[in-house]
Each structure stands twice: as C-alpha cells, then as structure tokens.
Design an enzyme around this catalytic site. Structure first.
Site, mmCIF file in Angstrom:
data_model
loop_
_atom_site.group_PDB
_atom_site.id
_atom_site.type_symbol
_atom_site.label_atom_id
_atom_site.label_comp_id
_atom_site.label_asym_id
_atom_site.label_seq_id
_atom_site.Cartn_x
_atom_site.Cartn_y
_atom_site.Cartn_z
ATOM 1 N N THR A 410 90.489 -45.015 69.311
ATOM 2 C CA THR A 410 91.375 -44.847 70.455
ATOM 3 C C THR A 410 92.667 -44.101 70.135
ATOM 4 O O THR A 410 93.027 -43.929 68.991
ATOM 5 C CB THR A 410 91.713 -46.233 71.052
ATOM 6 O OG1 THR A 410 90.520 -46.952 71.236
ATOM 7 C CG2 THR A 410 92.449 -46.160 72.335
ATOM 8 N N THR A 428 90.100 -43.651 75.039
ATOM 9 C CA THR A 428 89.232 -44.034 73.925
ATOM 10 C C THR A 428 87.808 -43.567 74.161
ATOM 11 O O THR A 428 87.415 -43.288 75.300
ATOM 12 C CB THR A 428 89.231 -45.578 73.788
ATOM 13 O OG1 THR A 428 88.510 -45.950 72.610
ATOM 14 C CG2 THR A 428 88.600 -46.261 74.981
ATOM 15 N N GLU A 430 85.869 -45.669 72.208
ATOM 16 C CA GLU A 430 85.605 -46.938 71.510
ATOM 17 C C GLU A 430 85.675 -46.755 70.001
ATOM 18 O O GLU A 430 86.763 -46.619 69.494
ATOM 19 C CB GLU A 430 84.277 -47.557 71.942
ATOM 20 C CG GLU A 430 84.282 -49.079 71.977
ATOM 21 C CD GLU A 430 84.688 -49.808 70.699
ATOM 22 O OE1 GLU A 430 85.868 -50.200 70.614
ATOM 23 O OE2 GLU A 430 83.843 -50.034 69.824
ATOM 24 N N GLU A 449 81.372 -47.480 74.590
ATOM 25 C CA GLU A 449 82.251 -48.521 75.142
ATOM 26 C C GLU A 449 81.515 -49.801 75.517
ATOM 27 O O GLU A 449 82.105 -50.890 75.517
ATOM 28 C CB GLU A 449 82.976 -47.977 76.371
ATOM 29 C CG GLU A 449 84.381 -48.492 76.534
ATOM 30 C CD GLU A 449 85.313 -47.927 75.486
ATOM 31 O OE1 GLU A 449 85.973 -48.730 74.797
ATOM 32 O OE2 GLU A 449 85.390 -46.699 75.333
ATOM 33 N N ASP A 452 81.770 -53.115 73.843
ATOM 34 C CA ASP A 452 82.892 -54.046 74.072
ATOM 35 C C ASP A 452 82.466 -55.264 74.895
ATOM 36 O O ASP A 452 83.223 -56.224 75.026
ATOM 37 C CB ASP A 452 84.060 -53.334 74.768
ATOM 38 C CG ASP A 452 84.990 -52.637 73.780
ATOM 39 O OD1 ASP A 452 84.783 -52.771 72.565
ATOM 40 O OD2 ASP A 452 85.945 -51.966 74.230
ATOM 41 N N SER A 476 88.445 -54.743 77.961
ATOM 42 C CA SER A 476 89.203 -53.922 77.016
ATOM 43 C C SER A 476 90.417 -54.698 76.543
ATOM 44 O O SER A 476 90.801 -55.709 77.136
ATOM 45 C CB SER A 476 89.661 -52.642 77.719
ATOM 46 O OG SER A 476 90.550 -51.915 76.905
ATOM 47 N N SER A 477 91.012 -54.196 75.464
ATOM 48 C CA SER A 477 92.303 -54.724 75.012
ATOM 49 C C SER A 477 93.418 -53.710 75.226
ATOM 50 O O SER A 477 94.558 -53.975 74.834
ATOM 51 C CB SER A 477 92.233 -55.054 73.527
ATOM 52 O OG SER A 477 91.215 -55.979 73.291
ATOM 53 N N GLY A 497 93.638 -49.674 68.497
ATOM 54 C CA GLY A 497 93.440 -50.767 67.544
ATOM 55 C C GLY A 497 92.532 -51.879 68.020
ATOM 56 O O GLY A 497 92.603 -52.987 67.486
ATOM 57 N N GLY A 498 91.660 -51.625 69.031
ATOM 58 C CA GLY A 498 90.794 -52.693 69.509
ATOM 59 C C GLY A 498 91.645 -53.892 69.913
ATOM 60 O O GLY A 498 92.744 -53.726 70.445
#
Ligand code: GLU
Length: 597
Positions: A410, A428, A430, A449, A452, A476-477, A497-498
C-alpha cells in the site's frame, strides 16, 4: 479537556523544516526531502516523481483533489507494486468552502461467484495457504481505483480525468530510474511474477529484475491511462479493459516457461463482465470522534480504520497523556490499541450497521473499555471484545475471538491546497505486488484484496463480520485521517502497513497531539504495534525497558508503516512530511517554500 498544540512544538517543527532545506530559491526545483514548509499548497508521498506531479498541478491552479489524483496516478507508474488501477483505496477530503469532510470508499468488491467458503480448499476442507490464495484468480476483487479517481474529480476536483492522468502517462512513456526499493520489490516477488508471461515481460526482462539506475518504461500503462482519459472509466469497467481483466482472472496468463518455481497451483476464478460493470464507489459519511479540542475524521466501513483509531482515541482521552510519564502514555496507547482491535475483529466488516459503528465510537462504550486499562500492568492478550449495546457501566466483555494478522503493502499520500482543502488518500493492491498478474497488454498488476477477508470464521461461536460473500468488500485497515479544530483543518496523516496502519496513525496522532512532538518528529519516531496479540512488534529504536516492566513483551519488526502527513500552521504556512528513512524515505514539497519568518 481543551488543549491547543503547544507553540514551542510548532517552533520546533518549523526549525526542523528550516534545517531540512526549505529554501525560497528552490520554489521551482523538484522536491527532494522528507519535510517541506511554505505556502500555496503541499504534497507528501513516498515518491519524488509523484510529489513533483502533484505540486505541478497545484502550481497550475488545480486544487488538492486534482493534485491527489494526478499524484496517485503517478504512483501507479512508479510504485506499481503498492498502488494502481488494478486495486482500491479510501479517500478523505476536507472541503474548505463548506468546512465539511467527505469520504470515498473505492474498496474492491467480491464477484457474484464468491461464497463464505471460497477460500476453503474443497480437496482438504482446510483454508488455502495465504500464498496459494493470493497468487490466483480467487483473490482478485473488482478494482475501485479508476472509479475513485473519476468520482473524486467529478465531485470535488476541477480537472477532467484525462488531464489528471496525462502527467502520469508521460512518466510511464518516458520512463524513470529504477531505485533499490523498486528492484527489491520485484526481487522479493520474483517467484510469483515469474509464473506469468505478462508479468515476467514487464518486470523480469531477461529473467531478472531491472538493474538499479536503469530506465523503466511502461508504454502499455501509458496507453491504458490514455484510453481511460479519452473514454472515461467506462473503458475500464465495461469496455476492452474489462474484457482483458476478466480473461486474466478466468484464465491466468501462466508462462510456458516460468522463471523460477511456485509452490502452489495457480487457480482461475469466476469474475464476470457483469461484476465489473456493476462496480460503484460509495460515499459514506466519515467517522468522527472528538478528541480533546480536536475533531478526528476517518474512514467508515468497510475500513476499520475510522473505528479502531477513533475508539482508541476515545479510550485515551480518559487519560491526560501529556501530563503522564512517557512510559505510562505509551502503555495506555498499547492497551487502547489492543482493546480497539478486539472490537474491530468482532464487530467490523462491510455489513456493519451504522448504528453499531456509532456505538463503537461512543464515549459511553469507550468508558467501559477504558476501565480495563490497568496503569500498573499490561492486560493478558488477547483481550475480549466489549459489548457495544448502548447500555454502559462496569466493564462487561464478550467471549474472546482470534486476532487478525494480515500482511502489508500500500501507499498513502497527503495534499493541501492554497484554499485550505485537504486530501488524505490511501490506495493499495494489498500485498506488495498484488496477486502477481499483470493484465496482458495493459501494464498494471491486479490486486489480491479479497485475501483481506477471513478465510474461515475467527470469532468462535459469534458471527465473523469479515467472511467472504458475493458483492461484499473485504475489511480494510486503511485509515486516511483528517484532524480539524474549531472546524478548520489542522493536520492529515495516513500510512500503509496492513493492520499496523491503525496503530501507526494512532501513534502519530498521540505523538503530535499529546506528546509534544512536531509532525516530522511524530512520523519519524520509532513505532510499536499492539493488535491484541501476546507480543508487541516494535521497531528496534522503540524504547522498551519501562514498558517491559509493566508486562509488555516485545518482538522486533524492522519497519512499521511509511506515513505521510500535512499540517496547517496557524500562521498560514503548511508543513508537508514524508518518511525520512522507512521504505527508502518519501518526498514532501510545497508550492512556495518558506523557512523561519
Ligand atoms: N489490504 C490492506 C488493508 O486494506 C492494506 C495493505 C497494506 O497496507 O499493506 O488494510
């Protein structure tokens, strides 16, 4: 409690920037450093080329949205492993004219063929290994990025999509110098990329990653941008490009002679033209929490960014972090993160009803959660989720669930313009390198993606809000965040950074708003990320000793996130900040540099 940003902190920030080379004579020269201060608008991205393009758009009279989209399109060229039209993202926009904050949800959506068991291997009854699911058609969601760009420009911008894509197309056509990060991202993905003829041809010329210092060109992507510019995103969602995406997912372009070996079979999936034609961005109301004297705006579902950052801030607001010893402030930051993650994992997904999201962000709920923070010791992890039922008092908890640990890639960019509009945009595909498949002839990677989603239920006997389903968007985060005070923008920040996105944004906010750091200091400071796990990954420079004494157990993570931010100073100047070191460092620029008065 009402508190303003201390003046000495602003002075420190300005000094940092002056030392970082804010030279008025440099007005027209390309941006080079991670920090810039001045007037007329600002751009911070991970990449010098993207920041340069964004600044040029601002200089030419474009607004923050125009510049953000032009810069994002450029990142699709120069950072193709983290961003691009094959993926999705979330954009948060402060509109200076109305003082309102808007968001765009451009998250990828699952095809109609997806079910709750799509990531279970029918042959074994067990979930696929992550790599097997990732490098396959199964992981590909309908991309949301082209629609995000078109909608952002239409609703908030001043430029046509064609003009916003043109500078990026030019970069793709003429090429750019390969740097060590670009090369390393290919090398790290060589086994996956090498399985596909289209990906090998673009990123593994002669069977190896391009040399550092060589020129990388992507004429296919230049033509794709040109096509979308001329015909609008219809070319992508309903025209030739849609057909090519469907062909790639339903019949992955596996090379006759792969470069290297891949451990898993490469599976096709059922993605249809109707799935692409049916895609639409959403425009959810932002999340909002009031934190001390600030209003903090973030992304609503399907991102958990707004919920988790907002809930943690609400918990932290119950402590006077600025007045506590540093280790107590950080202890509370870690504990609040864990609590917010427990609730995220139990309650947040694409279908979370807005009233439930509002409960998670309520002060009453935060009060219940905050009473679980023991100043004398870290709670045993994982902590259990709370009960956001609107009836608050005591410290009730629900049965615990499992933590969620996803990977990271991302990119984030942040822009402000001369009118005071501000954009935070995280996009992103992913994983770094997405699902590994370049769409043949089109020059861009597809996302993975859909990994996720949780592959199997994670919440015991309670419902898992993030199982796959037809048309659903994976949780998502991503947490592009805008902070205002008395209705005026103060700062914006975001990061890749996930799931560590959430803790990085939270830590930068705490560093800046509570702990007396300037924004460059807040972004540079060593990070730790507590996502409701027994151990806390922390960067090597993070000061652990006093926290270990409180029971926190640390592991080492080399780098966490790669943030960008902007801050609007009370004297009218704007500070743009990118990473000084992480991921090779980013680039910030302002339209008219100005150092100390
Ligand atoms: N796919 C992740 C998310 O949406 C982002 C990946 C990353 O930042 O590394 O949360």
């Amino acid at each position: 409690m009402v508190r303003t940003i201390p003046v000495r902190t602003i002075a420190a920030a300005v000094l940092t920037m002056a030392l970082a080379g804010a030279d008025p004579a440099a007005a027209a020269s390309p941006p080079t450093g991670p920090t810039a201060v001045g007037y007329g608008g600002a751009v911070a991205t991970v990449d010098a080329e993207a920041t340069r393009v964004g600044l040029q758009v601002l200089r030419d009279g474009g607004n923050a949205v125009d510049a953000a989209i032009a810069a994002a399109a450029t990142l699709g060229v120069t950072e193709p492993f983290s961003a691009g039209i094959g993926g999705g993202g979330f954009l948060v926009y402060y509109d200076a004219r109305t003082g309102r904050v808007h968001t765009i949800d451009g998250r990828e959506s699952a095809p109609a063929s997806m079910t709750a068991t799509s990531f279970i291997n029918p042959a074994t009854g067990a979930p696929y290994a992550f790599g097997e699911a990732r490098v396959s058609g199964l992981s590909v969601g309908v991309p949301g990025t082209p629609a995000t760009w078109e909608r952002a420009l239409r609703d908030f911008g001043t430029m046509p999509l064609r003009a916003a894509l043109r500078p990026a197309a030019r970069v793709a056509e003429r090429g750019f110098a390969v740097d060590a990060t670009f090369r390393a991202q290919i090398a790290d993905n060589a086994a996956a990329f090498g399985q596909f003829s289209s990906t090998s041809a673009l990123f593994l010329p002669d069977g190896a990653p391009p040399a550092v210092g060589s020129t990388f060109r992507n004429p296919d992507l230049a033509r794709t941008y040109d096509l979308i510019g001329r015909h609008g995103t219809g070319a992508f969602y309903r025209g030739q490009i849609a057909r090519d995406i469907v062909a790639t997912v339903t019949g992955p372009p596996v090379a006759d002679t792969p470069v290297g070996t891949w451990a898993y079979p490469i599976r096709p999936a059922e993605l249809t033209l109707a799935d692409l034609a049916g895609y639409a961005v959403r425009r959810p109301a932002p999340t909002r929490v009031d934190y001390r004297s600030y209003q903090v705006y973030g992304m609503a579902t399907p991102s958990s960014g707004g919920q988790a950052v907002g809930e943690a801030l609400n918990i932290l607001e119950r402590s006077d972090l600025a007045g506590l010893p540093r280790e107590q402030a950080l202890h509370r930051y870690l504990e609040a993160s864990a609590l917010a993650f427990a609730d995220r994992n139990r309650y947040v997904g694409d279908a979370t009803p807005r009233p439930l999201l509002n409960e998670l962000l309520s002060d009453g709920f935060a009060g219940e959660r905050a009473c679980l923070v023991d100043p004398a010791k870290a709670a045993a992890k994982p902590v259990a989720p709370g009960i956001p039922d609107g009836a608050y008092g005591g410290c009730p908890t629900a049965p615990a669930g499992a933590p969620d640990l996803a990977g990271q890639s991302t990119t984030n960019l942040t822009v402000a313009d001369r009118w005071g509009n501000v954009v935070g945009y995280t996009l992103t595909i992913e994983q770094i390198g997405g699902n590994g498949m370049v769409v043949p002839g089109r020059g861009f990677l597809l996302n993975n993606e859909l990994t996720d989603f949780n592959f199997a239920p994670t919440q015991g006997s309670a419902a898992d809000p993030n199982l796959p389903a037809a048309g659903k968007r994976p949780r998502s985060s991503m947490a592009p965040t805008i902070v205002t005070r008395h209705g005026r923008p103060v700062l914006a920040v975001g990061t890749p950074g996930g799931p560590t996105i959430i803790t990085t944004v939270l830590q930068v906010l705490v560093n800046r708003l509570d702990l007396g750091m300037s924004l460059p200091e807040a972004i540079a400071a060593p990070r730790a990320t507590q996502r409701n796990t027994a151990t806390v990954p922390a960067e090597p420079g993070f000061d652990r000793a006093a926290l270990e004494a409180l029971g926190h157990v640390f592991t080492t993570m080399a780098e966490i996130g790669a943030a960008t931010g902007v801050e609007l100073l009370p004297d009218g100047r704007v500070v743009a900040v990118a990473e000084p070191v992480r991921r090779g460092g980013g680039t910030a620029g302002v339209v008219r540099p100005a150092g100390l008065p």
